[in-house]
Design a protein around this motif. Structure first.
Motif, mmCIF file in Angstrom:
data_model
loop_
_atom_site.group_PDB
_atom_site.id
_atom_site.type_symbol
_atom_site.label_atom_id
_atom_site.label_comp_id
_atom_site.label_asym_id
_atom_site.label_seq_id
_atom_site.Cartn_x
_atom_site.Cartn_y
_atom_site.Cartn_z
ATOM 1 N N UNK A 166 46.341 33.391 -88.101
ATOM 2 C CA UNK A 166 47.087 32.920 -86.938
ATOM 3 C C UNK A 166 46.325 33.354 -85.692
ATOM 4 N N UNK A 167 45.664 32.387 -85.083
ATOM 5 C CA UNK A 167 44.916 32.653 -83.856
ATOM 6 C C UNK A 167 43.936 33.820 -84.014
ATOM 7 N N UNK A 168 43.242 33.839 -85.156
ATOM 8 C CA UNK A 168 42.259 34.881 -85.391
ATOM 9 C C UNK A 168 42.807 36.163 -85.984
ATOM 10 N N UNK A 169 44.123 36.226 -86.171
ATOM 11 C CA UNK A 169 44.735 37.398 -86.794
ATOM 12 C C UNK A 169 45.056 37.090 -88.256
ATOM 13 N N UNK A 170 44.598 37.952 -89.155
ATOM 14 C CA UNK A 170 44.865 37.783 -90.574
ATOM 15 C C UNK A 170 46.174 38.486 -90.911
ATOM 16 N N UNK A 171 47.227 37.703 -91.114
ATOM 17 C CA UNK A 171 48.563 38.241 -91.328
ATOM 18 C C UNK A 171 49.039 37.957 -92.749
ATOM 19 N N UNK A 172 49.769 38.919 -93.306
ATOM 20 C CA UNK A 172 50.351 38.739 -94.635
ATOM 21 C C UNK A 172 51.798 38.295 -94.465
#
Length: 259
Positions: free
Chosen positions: A12-18
């Motif tokens: 998400x917008x360069x953020x790797x979220x679980x």
């Protein structure tokens, strides 16, 4: 999206979220759970699934950047408006998953993020349930944080947190404690944002909350433009969904049924 259950890392917008997303009830709202400053998906335990099941809603739970199974934060240093930045990420996550009937359930920091999101992105938010949220900084909050800082160095708190966050623990703990106790954070305040909230809102708080007074509740309730109500639980502290799960579950269920 087609009905499914997904547990995965997403960008998400360069953020790797679980995320954990169960989308099995077409045309029903999605409960979106926002954890606190030391939390993650795992620490919600079975509360999200229980509330989703009893209300026949879809459910989304995710680890913010730096928490749980998400990627690490690049640094523990945060700007004063970091919670507003988190609301932007949440809005982008909802857009990515095509969720436009979100009922936000946010605890502590997550509650503040829920309020900011409802204010800034009202088109996606059906309602807000905030639990022990903050809209301004209080001395009792800072006292609780300083006590947590002491516990981090004198007890096994760091070890216990490592079970959920791995080697990200030091960074996320500093990100919380050093940000909130900074001089420039003392004036953080989202009252103007709260006054723009028009969707229904339920504020849940333990009357013995060690991180905030009932002023957080009464001021939020008085400021929002839409329908609002409070649910106060005697002899309960900062985490009603753990300390009084059935009471919290029932209050949230009754609120959702009125929507």
């Amino acid at each position: 999206m087609t009905p499914n259950t997904t547990s995965a890392q997403i960008d998400i917008n360069g953020q790797n979220l679980y995320i954990h997303y169960r989308n099995n009830h077409p045309n029903r709202p999605t409960l979106v759970f926002l954890h606190d400053s030391l939390g993650c998906i795992q620490l919600w335990r079975d509360f999200p699934e229980k509330l989703a099941e009893t209300t026949q809603c879809n459910v989304l739970v995710y680890d913010r950047l730096g928490y749980g199974k998400s990627a690490p934060m690049p640094t523990h240093e945060r700007p004063v408006d970091y919670l507003t930045e988190e609301a932007t990420v949440l809005n982008e996550l909802l857009a990515h998953l095509e969720i436009d009937q979100a009922i936000l359930f946010g605890h502590s920091d997550g509650g503040s993020i829920a309020l900011i999101t409802a204010s800034n992105y009202p088109e996606r938010i059906k309602a807000v349930i905030c639990e022990a949220a903050h809209i301004f900084v209080e001395e009792v909050t800072l006292k609780g944080i300083r006590e947590a800082m002491e516990a981090y160095t004198t007890t096994d708190l760091a070890v216990r947190l490592q079970k959920y966050h791995g080697d990200k623990v030091d960074t996320l703990f500093k990100a919380w404690t050093l940000t909130w106790t900074r001089d420039d954070f003392r004036n953080w305040n989202i009252e103007k944002l709260v006054s723009a909230i028009r969707c229904p809102l339920l504020f849940i708080q333990g009357e013995a909350d060690e991180y905030g007074t009932l002023d957080q509740v009464t001021k939020t309730i008085s400021l929002v433009s839409g329908r609002s109500e409070q649910y106060l639980i005697p002899n309960i502290g900062h985490t009603p969904h753990k300390e009084a799960p059935e009471l919290t579950l029932n209050a949230a269920k009754q609120f959702i049924e009125t929507l």
